[in-house]
Design an enzyme around this catalytic site. Structure first.
Site, PDB file in Angstrom:
ATOM      1  N   GLN A 153     -11.915  28.525 -16.675  1.00 17.80           N
ATOM      2  CA  GLN A 153     -12.516  27.347 -17.173  1.00 17.80           C
ATOM      3  C   GLN A 153     -11.919  26.107 -16.757  1.00 17.80           C
ATOM      4  OE1 GLN A 153     -15.804  27.389 -18.138  1.00 17.80           O
ATOM      5  NE2 GLN A 153     -15.421  29.685 -18.210  1.00 17.80           N
ATOM      6  N   GLU A 154     -10.491  26.102 -16.773  1.00 10.90           N
ATOM      7  CA  GLU A 154      -9.955  24.889 -16.473  1.00 10.90           C
ATOM      8  C   GLU A 154      -9.683  24.692 -14.986  1.00 10.90           C
ATOM      9  OE1 GLU A 154      -8.356  22.687 -18.311  1.00 10.90           O
ATOM     10  OE2 GLU A 154      -8.508  23.388 -20.176  1.00 10.90           O
ATOM     11  N   SER A 155      -9.562  25.715 -14.084  1.00 16.41           N
ATOM     12  CA  SER A 155      -9.287  25.131 -12.698  1.00 16.41           C
ATOM     13  C   SER A 155      -9.929  26.338 -11.934  1.00 16.41           C
ATOM     14  CB  SER A 155      -7.822  25.425 -12.491  1.00 16.41           C
ATOM     15  OG  SER A 155      -7.464  26.901 -12.720  1.00 16.41           O
TER      16      SER A 155
END
Length: 745
Positions: free
Chosen positions: A579-581
């Site tokens: 989800q972050e990167s």
């Protein structure tokens, strides 16, 4: 026993004179962090990197890493003992953290490098000092007789006084002696207990409720506002800050004596104590020659602004101006004001404008030098105030879905545009409709709903169409998918900063700045970050992975290594990383978060992260940070809830999650459960009705709510495919039939 209610600015004057004017930061400092980046790097280099969860670090309410007293002592280091700080969104005057800022300056003045050492229990602060776990203690320590038996104190930094916090309709505001039959709440281990007992001698029917020293101040203030607690004793500077954002509360009578507040040193450490006294004396002398208390909040000219070293800028707490995101202060107007302050070597003071207060009021009374709040340059305003040259031009737009884009007002027969009927937009759309015979209808929106909320309702198909300023639409479109401009209408507006006409030198300096900045690459980048670049493009998508897949990512080995080291399930960390990167090691977000785990630069410095784009280093730091957040919540919550709260804190910042806990309790929800409870409350904090009363202010709450939800879904998908320890119990979910998630056996 009671003194008169002192004027609100009395202690603020002492505060500003001592903390700021005597310790002006170097040019280029980030004034709102309390120190420049060089200082943060030096501090981070001395033992802040914790070797393992629970053995070297905890987090304060802003997510910063503080080391434990058992960290090894290093030569050339000044170990500064403190309790976790109580910062909040700066709303009036200077940001919090000035005592630590001044202590760092003192350390460097004697050739030492400051090392922050946390003592979680305030009652053990002086004990830790006497055990040799630190060299000095800073925590706004009142110099009581009992404490002076244990330690030596420096000369006073400031003088303070306790106050009674009350609800704004409390009779104590008119009759400060009406304490019989009342109950005052104080925290154990504080000087308030002694003052309360003195009050009780004068008022025998006064009851004292001593609560644990660890009791959350914010929960205590919330209970006072709701009537669950009768009275609360607090330091005046805290009380003055609280009444700014909790308008149900007021600072009541002052109590006790004026007391000195200083730094504590071990008895016998005369050399260090003497150096501290010389340092404080020099700073206070410098402040006294540069600051006149009578002019604390009077209108200032440019020369007085430069002499004081501060610039006061007023704005509202909104997504287009100023708010806190992942622990960082951001916002288009705020960041532009910060650039102006840095250009002129000034400390930026933010004044948050309450919704009921007019813009000109803050200028007229000297509470602000500049109003920076997306103000249209109108002839009616120019009659009384001066405006800068424009920094942006724009028009109004009708907002619909992407399917409606470009249709134009003439094609809206039978459609409904929802706006507030007390706005210029309503009047203008009604005039256009009548003049051209258009067939759209206007529907009145509730007064409490702003443009951002109405656009959200369009995106969710709750309403048909709405109207907004062009820049507000552009900002919302970076967060919402599926929006479109149906029509652009009205005359072009120009936006500028508003100032007093009596300060032509400031106006000239601002115009000079605007001429340079608006035509610079820095302005283009700032505009793109806030109004162009998608912030959530594909953010909540699930990774589709084959049931016979052999790996989640190219970084599975690193994930397993560091998750095991810090006691987390590697599949949970992998879910978060996706989800972050999207597993991109070079990813960089619109606010500067970096690498696979999207670590904010300041958080990275606190964690000792030197190579944010190196996969190994980034995963280690991000996993450690998440583990520390989970551990912080696990002190009070079961591990499954601590995990969800930890993920939300990673995304939104600890402060906003703490605000959501308080709001959840106020709304009759369970403040210790994330799903269906605190996740509901954090979404409410996008509403001005709620966020203006929250310590950390505005947050786009649907982001952390969706973030935790999608990570939970992704985690359960990974868990079905990849073996590993089942370390995370399944939480209760209210609507299980919508989410296909097997329970953990």
């Amino acid at each position: 026993m009671f003194g008169p209610r002192i004027r609100w600015w009395t202690l603020v004057v002492l505060w500003i004179g001592t903390w700021v004017l005597g310790c002006k930061p170097d040019k280029g400092s980030d004034a709102d962090s309390g120190a420049d980046e060089r200082e943060d790097r030096e501090t981070a280099e001395v033992g802040v990197r914790s070797p393992h969860l629970g053995e070297g670090a905890i987090l304060d309410d802003l997510g910063r890493v503080w080391i434990y007293p058992d960290a090894p002592r290093k030569e050339g280091v000044l170990r500064i003992l403190a309790t976790p700080t109580d910062d909040w969104l700066p709303r009036q005057g200077l940001p919090a953290g000035r005592e630590w800022f001044l202590a760092k300056q003192f350390a460097r003045s004697i050739g030492r490098v400051p090392q922050l050492v946390v003592v979680e229990d305030f009652n053990d602060l002086l004990g830790a000092l006497n055990r040799g776990e630190g060299d000095m203690a800073v925590a706004f320590l009142t110099q009581t007789e009992e404490r002076q038996k244990e330690v030596d104190f420096s000369i006073p930094l400031i003088y303070g006084r306790e106050v009674i916090l009350v609800r704004d309709d409390d009779p104590l505001l008119d009759d400060p002696d009406a304490l019989d039959g009342r109950t005052i709440t104080v925290r154990e281990g504080t000087a308030f207990v002694e003052t309360a007992k003195e009050l009780q001698e004068e008022h025998p029917n006064l009851q004292i409720d001593v609560v644990p020293g660890s009791t959350s101040k914010e929960m205590l203030f919330s209970d006072l506002a709701s009537g669950k607690v009768d009275l609360v004793m607090e330091d005046e500077f805290v009380g003055r800050a609280v009444e700014i954002y909790l308008d149900e509360l007021s600072v009541g009578p002052t109590v006790g004596h004026v007391t000195p507040i200083g730094w504590a040193f071990r008895k016998g450490d005369d050399e260090l104590l003497g150096a501290a006294n010389l340092f404080i004396t020099a700073r206070r002398l410098a402040a006294s020659t540069r600051f006149d208390p009578a002019d604390a909040r009077k209108p200032r000219n440019w020369a007085e602004i430069k002499e004081a070293g501060t610039i006061r800028v007023a704005m509202r707490n909104t997504a287009a101006t100023y708010y806190q995101y992942r622990g960082a202060l951001v916002g288009f107007e705020y960041e532009m004001a910060l650039a102006f302050a840095r250009k002129h070597d000034l400390v930026l003071e933010i004044e948050i404008l309450p919704p009921q207060v007019g813009f000109g009021t803050y200028l007229d009374k000297g509470r602000a030098d500049i109003i920076a709040n997306w103000l249209s340059i109108l002839p009616s305003r120019q009659e009384k105030y001066a405006f800068s040259t424009p920094y942006h031009r724009g028009r109004e737009v009708v907002v619909g879905t992407e399917d409606d884009a470009g249709e134009g007002l003439e094609a809206l027969d039978g459609r409904t545009i929802t706006v507030r009927d007390n706005t210029a937009m309503w009047e203008q759309l009604e005039a256009i409709k009548e003049a051209n015979g258009y067939g759209y209808e206007l529907q009145n929106a509730p007064n409490q709903e702003n443009m951002e909320q109405l656009i959200d309702r369009v995106a969710s198909r709750d309403i048909d169409l709405t109207a907004a300023d062009e820049h507000i639409y552009e900002l919302e479109a970076t967060w919402q998918e599926g929006l479109g401009v149906v029509a652009t209408y009205g005359e072009e507006r120009q936006y500028g900063w508003m100032m007093r006409k009596s300060n032509p030198e400031l106006v000239a300096k601002v115009n000079e700045f605007m001429a340079e900045f608006v035509n610079s690459q820095a302005y283009d980048q700032l505009w793109a970050a806030h109004f162009v670049n998608p912030k959530l493009s594909g953010h909540y998508a699930l990774q589709r992975i084959s049931p016979d897949a052999r790996k989640i990512s190219d970084y599975d080995d690193l994930l397993r290594k560091w998750a095991t080291e810090y006691g987390l399930d590697w599949r949970l960390v992998a879910s978060q990383m996706f989800q972050e990167s999207r597993f991109n090691p070079r990813a960089r977000s619109w606010v500067g978060a970096q690498g696979l785990m999207q670590i904010m630069p300041r958080t990275g410095r606190d964690l000792g992260l030197r190579r944010p784009f190196d996969p190994d280093d980034n995963i280690e730091a991000g996993t450690r940070y998440l583990a520390e957040l989970v551990e912080r919540w696990h002190r009070k919550l079961p591990i499954e809830e601590a995990t969800w709260f930890g993920l939300a804190s990673y995304n939104a910042g600890l402060g906003h999650v703490l605000d959501a806990q308080v709001l959840a309790k106020q709304q009759g929800l369970d403040p210790d459960k994330w799903f269906d409870n605190v996740e509901v409350a954090i979404e409410m904090l996008a509403d001005p009705k709620y966020h203006r009363k929250a310590r950390y202010g505005y947050v786009r709450g649907e982001e952390p709510a969706h973030y935790v939800h999608i990570i939970r879904q992704q985690y359960n998908g990974y868990r079905r495919i990849f073996d590993g320890p089942e370390s995370l119990p399944e939480p209760h979910v209210a609507d299980e039939d919508q989410i296909d998630i097997p329970m953990v056996e």
